[in-house]
Design an enzyme around this catalytic site. Sequence first.
Site, short mmCIF file in Angstrom:
data_model
loop_
_atom_site.label_atom_id
_atom_site.label_comp_id
_atom_site.label_asym_id
_atom_site.label_seq_id
_atom_site.Cartn_x
_atom_site.Cartn_y
_atom_site.Cartn_z
N HIS A 1 16.95 -19.02 -76.04
CA HIS A 1 18.21 -19.64 -75.65
C HIS A 1 18.23 -21.10 -76.12
O HIS A 1 17.31 -21.86 -75.80
CB HIS A 1 18.39 -19.64 -74.13
CG HIS A 1 18.79 -18.32 -73.54
ND1 HIS A 1 17.98 -17.23 -73.56
CD2 HIS A 1 19.93 -17.93 -72.91
CE1 HIS A 1 18.61 -16.21 -72.96
NE2 HIS A 1 19.80 -16.61 -72.56
N HIS B 1 22.09 -9.32 -76.45
CA HIS B 1 21.85 -10.39 -75.48
C HIS B 1 22.54 -10.08 -74.15
O HIS B 1 23.73 -10.31 -73.98
CB HIS B 1 22.39 -11.72 -76.04
CG HIS B 1 22.04 -12.92 -75.22
ND1 HIS B 1 21.40 -14.03 -75.76
CD2 HIS B 1 22.21 -13.20 -73.91
CE1 HIS B 1 21.21 -14.93 -74.81
NE2 HIS B 1 21.70 -14.44 -73.67
N ASP C 1 26.01 -11.31 -72.34
CA ASP C 1 25.23 -12.24 -71.51
C ASP C 1 25.02 -11.76 -70.07
O ASP C 1 24.03 -11.10 -69.80
CB ASP C 1 25.85 -13.64 -71.56
CG ASP C 1 24.83 -14.75 -71.35
OD1 ASP C 1 23.62 -14.45 -71.30
OD2 ASP C 1 25.24 -15.93 -71.24
N ASP C 2 25.92 -12.10 -69.15
CA ASP C 2 25.87 -11.64 -67.74
C ASP C 2 27.25 -11.09 -67.40
O ASP C 2 27.99 -11.69 -66.60
CB ASP C 2 25.55 -12.80 -66.78
CG ASP C 2 24.25 -13.50 -67.13
OD1 ASP C 2 23.18 -12.90 -66.92
OD2 ASP C 2 24.31 -14.65 -67.61
N GLU D 1 23.47 -24.04 -76.07
CA GLU D 1 24.51 -23.60 -75.14
C GLU D 1 24.84 -24.78 -74.22
O GLU D 1 25.84 -25.46 -74.41
CB GLU D 1 24.02 -22.39 -74.33
CG GLU D 1 25.03 -21.90 -73.29
CD GLU D 1 24.42 -20.95 -72.26
OE1 GLU D 1 23.18 -20.91 -72.11
OE2 GLU D 1 25.20 -20.27 -71.57
N HIS E 1 21.32 -10.01 -69.87
CA HIS E 1 20.31 -10.13 -68.82
C HIS E 1 20.51 -8.97 -67.83
O HIS E 1 21.62 -8.80 -67.31
CB HIS E 1 20.45 -11.46 -68.10
CG HIS E 1 20.29 -12.65 -69.01
ND1 HIS E 1 19.11 -13.35 -69.12
CD2 HIS E 1 21.16 -13.22 -69.89
CE1 HIS E 1 19.26 -14.32 -70.01
NE2 HIS E 1 20.50 -14.27 -70.50
ZN LIG Z 1 21.53 -15.50 -71.83
#
Ligand SMILES: [Zn+2]
Length: 322
Positions: free
Chosen positions: A189, A11, A270-271, A192, A13
Site C-alpha cells: 500500500h 485488492h 478494497d473494503d 493513498e 481485504h
Molecule cells: Zn487496501
Amino acid sequence: MRSDLKKVELHCHLEGAAPPDLTEAQARKYGIDISAHLQDGVYVWHDFASFLECYDKVSEVYKTEEDYALLTETYLEELAGIGTIYSELIVSPDHGKRIGLGADAYISGVCEGIRRAKAKSSIEARLIVTGERHFGPESVIGAAEYAAKAANPLITGFNLAGEERMGRVADYARAFDIARDAGLGLTIHAGEVCGAFSVSDALDAVRPSRIGHGVRAIEDADLVKRLADLGTVLEVCPGSNIALKVFPDFDSHPLRRLRDAGVKVTISSDDPPFFHTSLKREYELASQAFGFSDADINAMTQTAIEAAFVDEETRKALLARL
Ligand SMILES: [Zn+2]
C-alpha cells in the site's frame, strides 16, 4: 458496459468485504449488538475514526475457523455471481492471533472457503498475507516469516497495509526480503494517504511488481514515467479513494490519466461494503465515470491476470477464460 464482462480482483481485504447480511446473521448468532454500526443493511461511519471502529466491530462477529470459511465462501460466491473468475484476498494471520483463534486456524478456515467456492462456481482465489504497518516492523517481519514458512499453495503474495504515515518504507524492507526469498509476489500500500514520495520509497526499498493504490503518483510526472517504464501494476480502487476523500470526486481521480501515461492499471474494490461499493460497481464506474470502453476494461482485466500472483498454468487458464 456489457454486464457479462469477466472480472478479476487483486485488492480486497477479507474482513473489509464482509457482506452486511452475513455480518447481521453472525451478530445475532453471538448475541452481539451491532446496531450502532450496521443499519438497514449498510455499514455506518462518518469519519476515519468511526470507520475503524465500525471495521473492528464487524470483524468481531467472525470468530471461528468455520466463520472464516463462511465469510470467504460468501464473498467469493458474490464475486462469481457477477462474472469474476479470479480474486486475491488480503488476509492478516496476526488478526487471527489477536482474536484468539490463532493464525493457522484462521488461514485454514479461509482456505476451506476458497475450496468450497471453487467447487461451486470454479472461481480461482489466492491469499496475500499482509503485515500491518501500525504494529511496527517486528510484527510485519513476523507476518512475512509466517507466510514464508506456511508453504501453503494458496498463499502466494505479501503486502503491507495499515497506517501509511507510520515510519518509512525502508523500515519494512527486511520483511519484503523474507517474502521475496520465499517466492511470494510483492505488493504494498502506498500513494493513498501519503503523496508521491511514498510510491518512490516503495519502489526503492521493496521493488514490488504491484502497488496497492499508488494513485497519488500522479503528483509527480517523473514518477509516473518511472512506473510506466518499470511496468509496475497499480491496484486502483476508485470507490474507496472517493469514500476516503483521497480525491474529491471521480472527475479529479487520476485513473484515466495514469492509464493514458502508460501506467498499468487494474480495478479493485478494497473494503467494498464499507465504502458502499462492490467490484461490480467499480467496473461500472470504469465505464460510466471514467468513460472506458469495454475493450479498455477488458485490457485492465487482462493486465490483472498477467500481474496475478499465480502459477503459470493457472494464469494461462484464466487468460483463456477471459
Ligand atoms: Zn487496501
